[in-house]
Design a protein around this motif. Structure first.
Motif, PDB file in Angstrom:
ATOM      1  N   ARG A 569     -13.964  -0.465 -89.837  1.00 17.38           N
ATOM      2  CA  ARG A 569     -13.026  -1.222 -90.661  1.00 17.38           C
ATOM      3  C   ARG A 569     -11.649  -0.560 -90.739  1.00 17.38           C
ATOM      4  O   ARG A 569     -10.616  -1.235 -90.665  1.00 17.38           O
ATOM      5  N   LYS A 570     -11.622   0.746 -90.868  1.00 14.70           N
ATOM      6  CA  LYS A 570     -10.357   1.461 -91.083  1.00 14.70           C
ATOM      7  C   LYS A 570      -9.384   1.277 -89.926  1.00 14.70           C
ATOM      8  O   LYS A 570      -8.184   1.068 -90.127  1.00 14.70           O
ATOM      9  N   THR A 571      -9.900   1.360 -88.718  1.00 14.19           N
ATOM     10  CA  THR A 571      -9.033   1.289 -87.530  1.00 14.19           C
ATOM     11  C   THR A 571      -9.116  -0.047 -86.817  1.00 14.19           C
ATOM     12  O   THR A 571      -8.397  -0.271 -85.833  1.00 14.19           O
ATOM     13  N   LYS A 572     -10.021  -0.918 -87.275  1.00 14.44           N
ATOM     14  CA  LYS A 572     -10.255  -2.217 -86.650  1.00 14.44           C
ATOM     15  C   LYS A 572     -10.710  -2.076 -85.194  1.00 14.44           C
ATOM     16  O   LYS A 572     -10.481  -2.970 -84.363  1.00 14.44           O
ATOM     17  N   GLU A 573     -11.346  -0.946 -84.889  1.00 12.07           N
ATOM     18  CA  GLU A 573     -11.852  -0.700 -83.529  1.00 12.07           C
ATOM     19  C   GLU A 573     -13.301  -1.135 -83.422  1.00 12.07           C
ATOM     20  O   GLU A 573     -14.028  -1.214 -84.417  1.00 12.07           O
ATOM     21  N   LYS A 574     -13.721  -1.369 -82.187  1.00 10.55           N
ATOM     22  CA  LYS A 574     -15.135  -1.556 -81.867  1.00 10.55           C
ATOM     23  C   LYS A 574     -15.504  -0.412 -80.948  1.00 10.55           C
ATOM     24  O   LYS A 574     -14.819  -0.157 -79.951  1.00 10.55           O
ATOM     25  N   LYS A 575     -16.570   0.279 -81.278  1.00 10.71           N
ATOM     26  CA  LYS A 575     -16.911   1.499 -80.545  1.00 10.71           C
ATOM     27  C   LYS A 575     -18.410   1.536 -80.276  1.00 10.71           C
ATOM     28  O   LYS A 575     -19.214   1.100 -81.112  1.00 10.71           O
ATOM     29  N   THR A 576     -18.774   2.051 -79.095  1.00  7.91           N
ATOM     30  CA  THR A 576     -20.187   2.254 -78.764  1.00  7.91           C
ATOM     31  C   THR A 576     -20.510   3.734 -78.902  1.00  7.91           C
ATOM     32  O   THR A 576     -19.816   4.591 -78.354  1.00  7.91           O
ATOM     33  N   THR A 577     -21.554   4.047 -79.647  1.00  9.64           N
ATOM     34  CA  THR A 577     -21.943   5.440 -79.860  1.00  9.64           C
ATOM     35  C   THR A 577     -23.432   5.506 -80.119  1.00  9.64           C
ATOM     36  O   THR A 577     -24.085   4.486 -80.366  1.00  9.64           O
ATOM     37  N   ASP A 578     -23.964   6.717 -80.050  1.00 11.12           N
ATOM     38  CA  ASP A 578     -25.381   6.887 -80.412  1.00 11.12           C
ATOM     39  C   ASP A 578     -25.469   7.161 -81.913  1.00 11.12           C
ATOM     40  O   ASP A 578     -24.456   7.238 -82.620  1.00 11.12           O
ATOM     41  N   LEU A 579     -26.688   7.304 -82.394  1.00 11.22           N
ATOM     42  CA  LEU A 579     -26.906   7.475 -83.828  1.00 11.22           C
ATOM     43  C   LEU A 579     -26.209   8.737 -84.344  1.00 11.22           C
ATOM     44  O   LEU A 579     -25.583   8.723 -85.407  1.00 11.22           O
ATOM     45  N   GLU A 580     -26.304   9.810 -83.571  1.00 10.59           N
ATOM     46  CA  GLU A 580     -25.691  11.069 -83.989  1.00 10.59           C
ATOM     47  C   GLU A 580     -24.170  10.930 -84.096  1.00 10.59           C
ATOM     48  O   GLU A 580     -23.545  11.484 -84.997  1.00 10.59           O
ATOM     49  N   GLY A 581     -23.578  10.170 -83.175  1.00 12.01           N
ATOM     50  CA  GLY A 581     -22.132   9.948 -83.221  1.00 12.01           C
ATOM     51  C   GLY A 581     -21.718   9.178 -84.457  1.00 12.01           C
ATOM     52  O   GLY A 581     -20.678   9.470 -85.082  1.00 12.01           O
ATOM     53  N   LEU A 582     -22.535   8.184 -84.856  1.00  9.90           N
ATOM     54  CA  LEU A 582     -22.246   7.405 -86.050  1.00  9.90           C
ATOM     55  C   LEU A 582     -22.357   8.279 -87.301  1.00  9.90           C
ATOM     56  O   LEU A 582     -21.499   8.228 -88.194  1.00  9.90           O
TER      57      LEU A 582
END
Length: 610
Positions: A569-582
């Motif tokens: 929400r903050k950056t209005k980005e869509k990002k793919t990551t694993d659970l640890e990254g989230l």
């Protein structure tokens, strides 16, 4: 005596039925219609019976003072028993009201008096300027004579910028919020009559609402709002205990027969909640001072113990704010106040402590992501003696501050620094404050033993590092309304009720979504799952309406790869990551902040609508 003074466009009343204590009606009292009037709603109290003549003299002086400022055409004395729960006898009340009328007429005022002891219908239209609604508690104490015209000294106002005092009229404001604060303090802000946007937001986001069955200015809190309040309370607790503060808890009501408490309470004037019976008059506290000072007065202190810090979170404090002033989270009659009191050996030690507490207050602005504008206040004597210290303390703010120099001390403090956020309507929201109290040590009998074994009275620093918890939430919501056109509104992640929402695209993806949610919950992250049978687009919009910071969409790709698609929400980005990254993203946003678990069902389908 309690009086409520209203500068009215008009007042009209009509007598209906008499009570057993009703006075006989004069012809001119059966009904009345008055324009441009100072209406004096009046309740004569039991304590007035001892010296009724002194009460009449003092209330007449108060009425004359207000009348001279508002320039009304006439005065209407209106009996109004509802202002007090401790009323005098009917005979005393009638006598006092008649004497008020007589005294004012003898002084040349045009005066009318509504009859005592009659049920009356009435309408009053308040003009709405800053002096149009005033309440007073009048006692038998002698009122000091006012200086002659031209002798009265008023506060001097300046902008303090890089060690220079500049008149507000000559200062070039580059900071619009400082300009708005200055205009408000100088009485140059026009009322818009609009409701501040946080009132709508607190309801819309299911945080809080008015409680119609309570006194005005008391709220009901829903789970999300209660969570935010608790997190903010935890935050202040960690902040002050890190500074060495010792938490205590004290009663919420005090006996006004205690001289120290009564004198301290009277400095707060008519904003007190009072209650009692035939034997005692009690006051609900408006801050934690009373209990903290009583704890300290019963403690053995030596110069080695100082500075000593006592902290209490008052749930609740009570202030009898005027009904017309009560609004949302900004001004309440019952509120939660973090109160830190620091006992200092002398003034020099109190200045050192003041400096530390400025830093603490500034840190709350950083952690809450709220901008503060600052008013630095001091008596003229204090400023003359400690000008260098004040200028140095102001430099900590890192920008110009508004300064008020009072001609003499009116309160228990000789200097204070107030931090305020500015709301959507351009008005200040009082947040942190730091004050140097030079009266309460002696008044409450707080002493400490000096090195030479002589007793001394300490200086006490009052500090609320955030201001009331409700006003913190008010500031956060008003900030989102101001920034709404520039960025997506949201709370700091550590205060967001739901930090991550997991959205299964279809029912086939629910099991994997629940597994992800359980793992996130185990990492002390507030997570929920939108398992409702809605299209994913609608689920995303719903999450946006709730200001959820991170939304994880679970579809076939996510189930197969184990990675997550995240809408930030903050950056209005869509990002793919694993659970640890989230988890790492949330950890970065919530570092060193308190945590509490989600106080709602994990599945949105199981939640009730408040």
């Amino acid at each position: 005596m309690r009086v409520l003074l209203i500068h009215s466009d008009y007042l009209k009343y009509q007598t209906k039925n008499k009570t057993r204590i009703a006075e006989e009606l004069r012809e001119d009292q059966k009904e009345g219609y008055f324009t441009d009037s100072l209406v004096v709603f009046t309740a004569v109290e039991a304590e007035d019976e001892e010296k009724p003549q002194e009460i009449v003299q003092n209330v007449v002086k108060e009425i004359e003072d207000v009348f001279s400022k508002i320039k009304a055409e006439n005065i209407v004395i209106y009996p109004y028993a509802h202002l007090s729960s401790s009323l005098s006898s009917p005979d005393t009340a009638k006598s006092v009201l008649m004497e008020m009328e007589k005294e004012l007429k003898n002084k040349g005022y045009e005066v009318a008096r509504a009859p005592f002891g009659w049920y009356k219908s009435f309408e009053v239209s308040c003009k709405g300027h800053p002096l149009s609604e005033l309440s007073r508690t009048v006692t038998t104490q002698k009122i000091p004579q006012k200086p002659e015209e031209g002798e009265k000294e008023e506060s001097q106002w300046y902008i303090l910028d890089e060690g220079k005092l500049i008149s507000p009229e000559d200062f070039k404001f580059e900071n619009e919020e400082l300009r708005k604060l200055t205009m408000y303090e100088l009485g140059k802000t026009e009322s818009s009559g609009k409701e501040p946007p946080h009132v709508k937001l607190m309801r819309e986001k299911d945080l809080a609402d008015y409680e119609p069955s309570a006194d005005v200015g008391h709220l009901r809190w829903y789970p999300k709002g209660r969570l935010i309040r608790d997190l903010l309370s935890d935050y202040v607790y960690l902040l002050v205990t890190e500074e060495g503060a010792m938490p205590v808890e004290t009663p919420i009501m005090y006996d006004l027969a205690d001289d120290a408490i009564r004198v301290h309470a009277e400095k707060f004037g008519e904003r007190q909640y009072r209650m009692g019976n035939n034997k005692k008059e009690l006051m609900l506290r408006y801050a934690c001072c009373f209990g903290a000072f009583r704890v300290l007065s019963d403690s053995f202190l030596t110069w080695k113990n100082l500075p000593a810090r006592i902290y209490e979170l008052s749930t609740y404090s009570f202030r009898m704010e005027k009904k017309g002033e009560v609004v949302g989270l900004k001004r309440l009659r019952g509120f939660t106040m973090p109160d830190l009191h620091t006992v200092c050996r002398n003034l020099e030690q109190s200045l050192e402590e003041f400096d530390r507490q400025i830093d603490m207050c500034l840190q709350t602005g950083v952690d809450l992501q709220v901008n503060y504008e600052v008013i630095f206040r001091a008596t003229a004597d204090f400023y003359d003696k400690y000008q260098e210290w004040m200028h140095q303390a102001a430099r900590k703010i890192g920008k110009p501050v508004l300064m008020e120099i009072l001609p003499e001390r009116k309160h228990y403090w000789i200097s204070k620094m107030d931090f305020a956020a500015i709301d959507y309507l351009g008005r200040p929201i009082e947040n942190p404050t730091v004050q140097i109290d030079v009266e309460s040590g002696e008044r409450f009998g707080i002493t400490y033993l000096e090195e030479n074994e002589e007793e001394g009275y300490p200086i006490i620093i009052h500090c609320s590092p955030t201001g009331s918890i409700e006003r913190v939430i008010c500031s956060l919501l008003e900030k989102t309304a101001i920034e709404m056109n520039e960025k997506a509104p949201m709370l700091p992640v550590w205060l967001s009720p739901t930090q991550i929402r997991v959205l299964p695209v279809t029912e086939n993806h629910l099991d994997f979504a629940l597994e992800v949610a359980r793992k996130l919950k185990d990492q002390n992250i507030r997570v929920d799952v939108d398992d409702r049978g809605e299209r994913v687009g609608k689920k995303i919009r719903n999450a946006a309406q709730e200001w959820v910071p991170y939304v994880a969409v679970i579809g076939d790709n996510e189930v197969e790869s184990g990675n997550l698609t995240i809408n930030i929400r903050k950056t209005k980005e869509k990002k793919t990551t694993d659970l640890e990254g989230l988890v790492a993203m949330v950890r970065e946003e919530t570092k060193n902040m308190p945590f509490r678990a989600l106080p709602l069902p994990l599945l949105l389908s199981q939640r009730i609508a408040f």
